[in-house]
Scaffold this motif. Structure first.
Motif, PDB file in Angstrom:
ATOM      1  N   ASN A 571     -30.636 -80.616   6.528  1.00  0.00           N
ATOM      2  CA  ASN A 571     -29.430 -81.075   5.845  1.00  0.00           C
ATOM      3  C   ASN A 571     -28.774 -79.909   5.111  1.00  0.00           C
ATOM      4  O   ASN A 571     -29.268 -78.772   5.175  1.00  0.00           O
ATOM      5  CB  ASN A 571     -29.720 -82.238   4.900  1.00  0.00           C
ATOM      6  CG  ASN A 571     -30.817 -81.936   3.898  1.00  0.00           C
ATOM      7  OD1 ASN A 571     -31.303 -80.812   3.798  1.00  0.00           O
ATOM      8  ND2 ASN A 571     -31.222 -82.942   3.144  1.00  0.00           N
ATOM      9  N   PHE A 572     -27.660 -80.151   4.444  1.00  0.00           N
ATOM     10  CA  PHE A 572     -26.982 -79.039   3.782  1.00  0.00           C
ATOM     11  C   PHE A 572     -26.122 -79.553   2.642  1.00  0.00           C
ATOM     12  O   PHE A 572     -25.879 -80.762   2.501  1.00  0.00           O
ATOM     13  CB  PHE A 572     -26.154 -78.248   4.801  1.00  0.00           C
ATOM     14  CG  PHE A 572     -24.723 -78.690   4.977  1.00  0.00           C
ATOM     15  CD1 PHE A 572     -23.695 -77.764   4.926  1.00  0.00           C
ATOM     16  CD2 PHE A 572     -24.394 -80.020   5.215  1.00  0.00           C
ATOM     17  CE1 PHE A 572     -22.378 -78.153   5.094  1.00  0.00           C
ATOM     18  CE2 PHE A 572     -23.085 -80.415   5.400  1.00  0.00           C
ATOM     19  CZ  PHE A 572     -22.060 -79.473   5.338  1.00  0.00           C
ATOM     20  N   GLN A 573     -25.698 -78.631   1.809  1.00  0.00           N
ATOM     21  CA  GLN A 573     -24.763 -78.944   0.733  1.00  0.00           C
ATOM     22  C   GLN A 573     -23.391 -78.395   1.121  1.00  0.00           C
ATOM     23  O   GLN A 573     -23.284 -77.255   1.576  1.00  0.00           O
ATOM     24  CB  GLN A 573     -25.205 -78.312  -0.583  1.00  0.00           C
ATOM     25  CG  GLN A 573     -26.456 -78.942  -1.168  1.00  0.00           C
ATOM     26  CD  GLN A 573     -26.952 -78.216  -2.410  1.00  0.00           C
ATOM     27  OE1 GLN A 573     -26.645 -77.065  -2.624  1.00  0.00           O
ATOM     28  NE2 GLN A 573     -27.725 -78.905  -3.229  1.00  0.00           N
ATOM     29  N   GLY A 644     -23.293 -76.720  14.768  1.00  0.00           N
ATOM     30  CA  GLY A 644     -22.834 -75.677  13.870  1.00  0.00           C
ATOM     31  C   GLY A 644     -22.263 -76.253  12.592  1.00  0.00           C
ATOM     32  O   GLY A 644     -22.444 -77.429  12.263  1.00  0.00           O
ATOM     33  N   LEU A 645     -21.536 -75.428  11.881  1.00  0.00           N
ATOM     34  CA  LEU A 645     -21.012 -75.809  10.569  1.00  0.00           C
ATOM     35  C   LEU A 645     -20.115 -77.039  10.662  1.00  0.00           C
ATOM     36  O   LEU A 645     -20.202 -77.939   9.816  1.00  0.00           O
ATOM     37  CB  LEU A 645     -20.259 -74.634   9.955  1.00  0.00           C
ATOM     38  CG  LEU A 645     -19.630 -74.878   8.583  1.00  0.00           C
ATOM     39  CD1 LEU A 645     -20.662 -75.348   7.575  1.00  0.00           C
ATOM     40  CD2 LEU A 645     -18.939 -73.606   8.097  1.00  0.00           C
ATOM     41  N   GLU A 646     -19.250 -77.108  11.655  1.00  0.00           N
ATOM     42  CA  GLU A 646     -18.331 -78.236  11.743  1.00  0.00           C
ATOM     43  C   GLU A 646     -19.088 -79.537  11.980  1.00  0.00           C
ATOM     44  O   GLU A 646     -18.719 -80.588  11.442  1.00  0.00           O
ATOM     45  CB  GLU A 646     -17.303 -77.993  12.852  1.00  0.00           C
ATOM     46  CG  GLU A 646     -16.266 -76.939  12.499  1.00  0.00           C
ATOM     47  CD  GLU A 646     -15.632 -77.186  11.136  1.00  0.00           C
ATOM     48  OE1 GLU A 646     -15.154 -78.320  10.897  1.00  0.00           O
ATOM     49  OE2 GLU A 646     -15.643 -76.265  10.293  1.00  0.00           O
ATOM     50  N   TYR A 647     -20.150 -79.472  12.778  1.00  0.00           N
ATOM     51  CA  TYR A 647     -20.967 -80.674  12.967  1.00  0.00           C
ATOM     52  C   TYR A 647     -21.536 -81.140  11.629  1.00  0.00           C
ATOM     53  O   TYR A 647     -21.493 -82.335  11.298  1.00  0.00           O
ATOM     54  CB  TYR A 647     -22.097 -80.394  13.950  1.00  0.00           C
ATOM     55  CG  TYR A 647     -23.094 -81.522  14.063  1.00  0.00           C
ATOM     56  CD1 TYR A 647     -22.902 -82.544  14.982  1.00  0.00           C
ATOM     57  CD2 TYR A 647     -24.211 -81.582  13.225  1.00  0.00           C
ATOM     58  CE1 TYR A 647     -23.796 -83.606  15.079  1.00  0.00           C
ATOM     59  CE2 TYR A 647     -25.106 -82.640  13.303  1.00  0.00           C
ATOM     60  CZ  TYR A 647     -24.898 -83.642  14.230  1.00  0.00           C
ATOM     61  OH  TYR A 647     -25.786 -84.692  14.305  1.00  0.00           O
ATOM     62  N   HIS A 651     -21.393 -84.687   9.594  1.00  0.00           N
ATOM     63  CA  HIS A 651     -22.595 -85.530   9.630  1.00  0.00           C
ATOM     64  C   HIS A 651     -23.521 -85.321   8.427  1.00  0.00           C
ATOM     65  O   HIS A 651     -24.225 -86.241   8.026  1.00  0.00           O
ATOM     66  CB  HIS A 651     -23.379 -85.273  10.921  1.00  0.00           C
ATOM     67  CG  HIS A 651     -22.643 -85.674  12.150  1.00  0.00           C
ATOM     68  ND1 HIS A 651     -21.658 -84.889  12.722  1.00  0.00           N
ATOM     69  CD2 HIS A 651     -22.746 -86.782  12.928  1.00  0.00           C
ATOM     70  CE1 HIS A 651     -21.186 -85.498  13.802  1.00  0.00           C
ATOM     71  NE2 HIS A 651     -21.829 -86.642  13.955  1.00  0.00           N
ATOM     72  N   GLY A 652     -23.591 -84.092   7.927  1.00  0.00           N
ATOM     73  CA  GLY A 652     -24.414 -83.820   6.750  1.00  0.00           C
ATOM     74  C   GLY A 652     -25.866 -83.518   7.042  1.00  0.00           C
ATOM     75  O   GLY A 652     -26.549 -82.943   6.204  1.00  0.00           O
ATOM     76  N   TYR A 653     -26.356 -83.891   8.199  1.00  0.00           N
ATOM     77  CA  TYR A 653     -27.755 -83.657   8.534  1.00  0.00           C
ATOM     78  C   TYR A 653     -27.903 -83.708  10.045  1.00  0.00           C
ATOM     79  O   TYR A 653     -27.025 -84.191  10.772  1.00  0.00           O
ATOM     80  CB  TYR A 653     -28.675 -84.682   7.876  1.00  0.00           C
ATOM     81  CG  TYR A 653     -28.457 -86.095   8.365  1.00  0.00           C
ATOM     82  CD1 TYR A 653     -29.244 -86.630   9.380  1.00  0.00           C
ATOM     83  CD2 TYR A 653     -27.452 -86.895   7.823  1.00  0.00           C
ATOM     84  CE1 TYR A 653     -29.046 -87.913   9.836  1.00  0.00           C
ATOM     85  CE2 TYR A 653     -27.241 -88.185   8.278  1.00  0.00           C
ATOM     86  CZ  TYR A 653     -28.027 -88.700   9.281  1.00  0.00           C
ATOM     87  OH  TYR A 653     -27.834 -89.967   9.741  1.00  0.00           O
TER      88      TYR A 653
END
Length: 870
Positions: A571-573, A644-647, A651-653
């Motif tokens: 996941n990411f912020q 990648g980043l756009e995905y 989606h967030g995760y």
């Protein structure tokens, strides 16, 4: 937008996926944003690792985001004096001025000695980036400070030893009987907090029995089937006595497991070392079938002797388990009862209940494999780690699991990330288990012990060959480096998201160390006890204002690792709202600093290595990349070109498949053995002893022993009789790390909870001392440290203890309802080398005090200054 929303002035109404990091866990969440304002945080039911569950800290996170006292512009110190409570007299400056000053200081320090740069953070999402920056700069001095003082010192090296993973946890899906020693596993604490909380709730519903051994009736103990109060610092005596009952009284232990998966059959010489094959140096075992010694790989495990005494060419030798068994005999339950205050019959009953629940010899069919089934476990954490003998404490509890064959098998104590999609533990020197996880720090595992050498790091980790880290030594290295042969000191200190003044050792010692640093820069979104010492204070972003791949840090493969049958997930912020004021994500700032220092190419090279980027996504040292470019490559390297980043923005995760049985329960799928007998400690201790004696460094090496022992902490041995109470510290699920004290919702929750700000005292002890609930009391240590507090009387506390929760007694905070409330536990501690565990580098949090009443409950309050740290 609907017509009704537009009529109401709502031009934006969206949910944005991101990740919460209001503690040391990272949960996937989504944020409701209306007209550019974040208004709500909630979980995403289908998203690992928390599956829709968010704790109180996460739900309250918006109050930190919109804190009106946030730092929003660069600040320069104008007061040359530093100290606790000294006003820095901040002056607002521009980012251009701040960057010029920071780069100038770093360039000067690097020209003298790059090791003079020290960096500290507990921003786990940024570890890879920071380590790459420090490697490019040329300094080994990067740390997370506070978390390494007490928390995992007696956990991580032990976990590596028995599983090859940085952490362990009970297999709550299948466990039927769980012993918790000084731990809050499953109660919104430790790693993957919400995942374990979900599993604990489900386990309790299906009937798992929970027994908590702790001086305090903690949140975990209050929900347990049984709470067993224990005298602080005596858990090892309890564990060894329990094992003595299993081995020498009941004769119940997992013989096949011990023979096949541990070093129990290795022959040991009278000097404590293995008896080795003179040809290749491999340990020998006794072949009971053929009546002779044989090489480890040449004797079937079922034929290797666990017990006995043998003569080989005039040398007497015995299997390691024989020595272990004899060693346990000295820990009769009656003796352990005197040490721990736990009745002997309770020790025997718990031993019987544990081994009955373990179902020795049973198997279970999982994903096509017939695996050993041991639905019982013993787990531990900070409570027994934060002691002078923290490593031995952790090892002793871990060995309970070895005896019943419950390590890395269904139902038992399992690894967090020893095995993953493309790695598993390996067989190392002497046939012992070593990590196979490529994300493991190169020096993290105690096997084989690291070579002892002249310290190069300010942490002096070179003197701790079997520890995962030595973070407590950093500030003692700063203060007394010359005593350890260091020929340099700190010149610049970069600090972010770690409040070591409040969350580490004695703040008086910490303050003296920070004053030794010529230039300190803090990245922060709020003022705290540590930023008070900064020369340059730069506004950092909140988690909801920054872009950072959460998963990509050295802890990803244990902290966010899935539980059995759960999904591997990254996941990411991402920025949910615009940064407040001039706030900037601190690692983006340091990336720019690397560029201005002329080391950006080295940064890219180091980042490729620390982040383990795959070919095709690695950063080209000759190119320039934006932060978004770096994150995009990061994601694609781990999750595939299509993710990648756009995905992730949408989606967030990203789920990457379920954790398999081989990954969750790797014990039967690799050959590495677990050392029940710690022979490697002997050689490591000899190396440390030789080096410290040659260099005239006073150093305790007495804990480098192959068989764990209970040893009292200094406070137990040295405190005068009138200092008759222990002060113990325990977690509060909704107050983790100091920045939660800035959150008005969480502090309000604490004020509504009668167990937080007052100091707990056993009701019978209160009656004996003439103290009633609501009295103001003075607490004093043998060294003269004093604090005052309001007494809370309770039955949920060992009669020899006072309970001081969380990190309270804050003295630099914008929250008026938190300032001066409660007792700052760390101010009572002695932060000296002789109070450290020289195996694990844990700071001994065992402290004894005397108590007197200074004001009766209901009596008019005298003119007493509010408490703050010394």
């Amino acid at each position: 937008m609907t017509d009704r929303q537009l009529a109401a002035g709502i031009w934006e109404d969206v949910w944005i996926p991101t990740a919460c990091d209001m503690c040391y866990n990272v949960c996937t969440v989504r944020v409701h944003r209306v007209n550019g304002v974040a208004v709500k945080i909630e979980g995403i039911p289908e998203a690992p690792p928390n599956y829709g569950k968010v704790c109180a800290k996460g739900n309250a996170g918006l109050m930190n985001l919109y804190n009106p006292h946030r730092i929003t512009s660069p600040l320069l110190r104008t007061n040359s004096q530093k100290g606790i409570g000294v006003d820095p007299k901040w002056k607002e400056i521009s980012w251009d001025e701040a960057m010029d000053l920071l780069v100038e200081k770093l360039r000067l320090a690097r020209s003298k000695d790059p090791r003079g740069l020290v960096a500290a953070t507990f921003d786990r999402c940024s570890y890879f980036s920071l380590r790459a920056f420090m490697a490019a700069y040329g300094s080994p001095n990067v740390t997370n400070t506070s978390a390494g003082f007490f928390c995992g010192n007696g956990v991580h090296p032990v976990a590596y030893t028995i599983t090859g993973s940085n952490d362990v946890h009970p297999d709550l899906k299948l466990c039927n009987y769980l012993l918790l020693f000084g731990s809050s596993h499953g109660f919104v604490a430790q790693q993957n907090a919400m995942g374990l909380a979900r599993e604990m709730a489900e386990a309790r519903i299906r009937g798992m029995k929970l027994v908590v051994i702790d001086p305090v009736c903690t949140y975990a103990a209050s929900k347990a089937d049984e709470w067993i109060p224990i005298r602080p610092g005596t858990d090892t005596a309890f564990a060894l006595s329990l094992m003595n009952v299993l081995v020498n009284e009941l004769g119940l232990y997992d013989v096949p497991y011990l023979k096949k998966y541990t070093n129990s059959t290795y022959l040991v010489r009278p000097d404590g070392h293995y008896l080795r094959d003179p040809k290749d140096g491999r340990p020998l075992v006794w072949d009971a079938r053929n009546g002779r010694a044989g090489a480890l790989d040449g004797v079937e495990p079922t034929d290797a002797a666990l017990e006995g005494s043998f003569q080989l060419e005039g040398v007497k030798a015995a299997p390691a388990f024989q020595l272990f068994k004899e060693h346990l005999r000295s820990y009769l339950p009656e003796r352990a009862s005197e040490i721990t205050t736990i009745p002997a019959e309770t020790i025997r009953r718990v031993a019987r209940d544990l081994v009955e629940a373990a179902r020795l010899g049973s198997t279970i069919h999982v994903e096509g494999h017939d695996l050993p089934f041991r639905p019982a476990a013993a787990c531990w954490y900070r409570g027994i780690s934060a002691h002078k003998h923290g490593m031995l404490n952790g090892m002793s509890v871990a060995q309970i699991n070895l005896l019943i064959g419950a390590v890395d098998v269904p139902g038992g104590l399992i690894n967090s990330t020893a095995a993953g999609p493309n790695w598993r533990p390996q067989e190392g020197p002497d046939g012992l288990l070593v990590p196979g996880n490529p994300f493991t720090y190169h020096h993290a595992s105690p096997i084989p012990p690291r070579k002892v050498k002249q310290p190069e790091t300010l942490e002096l980790v070179e003197l701790f060959p079997v520890s995962t880290y030595a973070r407590t030594m950093l500030w003692l290295g700063v203060l007394y480096g010359e005593k350890f042969g260091l020929n340099y000191g700190p010149q610049v200190f970069i600090q972010c998201r770690t409040n070591m003044m409040a969350a580490s050792g004695d703040p008086e010692v910490m303050a003296e160390a920070l004053k030794r640093v010529p230039f300190m820069v803090s990245f922060a979104d709020q003022h705290d006890e540590t930023t008070e010492f900064a020369d340059l204070l730069l506004p950092d972003t909140h988690a909801l204002e920054r872009l950072v791949p959460v998963v990509f840090n050295p802890y990803v493969h244990y902290n966010n690792a899935p539980l059995p049958d759960d999904e591997w997930c990254f996941n990411f912020q991402q920025p949910v709202v615009k940064p407040m004021g001039q706030a900037r994500y601190w690692m983006e700032v340091l990336t720019e600093v690397a560029d201005r220092l002329g080391i950006i190419g080295d940064f890219y090279t180091a980042f490729n290595a620390t982040a383990h980027l795959e070919d095709g996504y690695r950063l080209d040292p000759s190119q320039k990349y934006t932060w978004e470019d770096i994150c995009d490559r990061w994601f694609k390297s781990y999750c595939g070109e299509e993710h990648g980043l756009e995905y992730f923005r949408g989606h967030g995760y990203c789920k990457l498949g379920k954790r398999t049985a081989e990954q969750s329960y790797p014990r039967v799928f690799h050959k590495g053995r677990i050392p029940l007998y710690l022979e490697h400690f002997i050689g490591a201790g000899e190396d440390v002893r030789k080096f410290t004696q040659e260099h005239n460094i006073p150093w305790d090496t007495s804990d480098y022993i192959p068989l764990t022992e209970w040893r009292p902490c200094p406070a137990q041995k040295e405190s005068p009789a009138e200092y008759d109470l222990f002060v113990v510290n325990q977690k509060v699920p909704f107050l983790t790390l100091t920045f939660t004290s800035e959150n008005p919702w969480l502090v309000d929750l604490a004020h509504h909870n009668a167990k937080v700000f007052p100091v707990g005292m056993n009701a019978a002890t209160g009656r004996r001392k003439g103290i009633v609930a609501g009295d103001e009391i003075e607490i004093e240590t043998p060294s003269g440290k004093k604090v005052r507090a309001i007494a809370r009387l309770t039955e949920g506390l060992h009669p020899e203890c006072l309970a001081v929760p969380a990190i309270l007694g804050r003295w630099v905070t914008s929250n008026d309802r938190a300032r001066g409330q409660g007792v700052h536990f760390n101010s009572l501690l002695e932060y000296t080398v002789d109070r450290l565990d020289t195996l694990s580098a844990a700071l001994d949090a065992c402290v004894k005090v005397r108590v007197r009443r200074v004001r009766a409950s209901g009596q008019k309050e005298a003119a007493i200054a509010p408490y703050r740290s010394p």
